[in-house]
Design an enzyme around this catalytic site. Structure first.
Site, PDB file in Angstrom:
ATOM      1  N   ASP A  46     -27.641  12.110  17.964  1.00 49.77           N
ATOM      2  CA  ASP A  46     -27.447  12.189  16.509  1.00 49.77           C
ATOM      3  C   ASP A  46     -27.596  13.643  16.058  1.00 49.77           C
ATOM      4  OD1 ASP A  46     -27.501  11.914  13.714  1.00 49.77           O
ATOM      5  OD2 ASP A  46     -28.550   9.993  13.831  1.00 49.77           O
ATOM      6  N   HIS A  65     -24.646   9.621  15.085  1.00 48.84           N
ATOM      7  CA  HIS A  65     -25.098   9.030  13.819  1.00 48.84           C
ATOM      8  C   HIS A  65     -24.194   7.845  13.502  1.00 48.84           C
ATOM      9  CE1 HIS A  65     -27.604   9.196  10.293  1.00 48.84           C
ATOM     10  NE2 HIS A  65     -26.545   9.084   9.514  1.00 48.84           N
ATOM     11  N   SER A 121     -29.600   5.312   8.007  1.00 43.38           N
ATOM     12  CA  SER A 121     -29.677   6.687   7.536  1.00 43.38           C
ATOM     13  C   SER A 121     -30.579   6.774   6.297  1.00 43.38           C
ATOM     14  CB  SER A 121     -28.264   7.226   7.285  1.00 43.38           C
ATOM     15  OG  SER A 121     -28.272   8.629   7.157  1.00 43.38           O
TER      16      SER A 121
END
Length: 119
Positions: A61, A93, A6
């Site tokens: 995601d 995610h 991320s």
């Protein structure tokens, strides 16, 4: 090798492509760069060899959209980065075992061969 998940992957790309281009590689999992990223500006002025990018992203995601990761990959490739994008259908995610195993294999290939130890 430097990388992250991320925002960590975004930071890794900034560090590698702006300040530490001598790395063996960069990985970015569920990550992206903004369309006007300082990374792109730095790479437009770059003339040295660049670290390879290993990128993974899930198509489901909803926090960091797959299209953002895909666009980042295309932009970096257009600026001379040797980049791969591994797509994981229905992955949100998060990480999964297959992704981690692919990453491990990639990292192991990047590591230097260990010299035999003398007795």
């Amino acid at each position: 090798v430097l990388g992250g998940f991320s925002m960590g992957g975004g930071m890794a790309m900034h560090l590698a492509y702006r300040f530490h281009q001598d790395l063996a590689g960069v990985f970015a999992l569920s990550s992206f760069l903004n369309k006007d990223s300082a990374v792109y500006q730095a790479l437009k002025r770059n003339e040295s060899a660049l670290p390879e990018l290993f990128q993974c992203h899930g198509t489901a995601d909803e926090l960091v959209l797959y299209s953002w990761g895909e666009e980042t990959n295309k932009m970096l490739r257009s600026l001379g980065v040797s980049a791969s994008l591994h797509t994981f259908p229905n992955l949100n995610h998060e990480l999964n075992r297959t992704e981690i195993e692919k990453l491990k294999s990639w990292i192991v290939k990047k590591l230097p061969v260990e010299a035999p130890k003398a007795n």
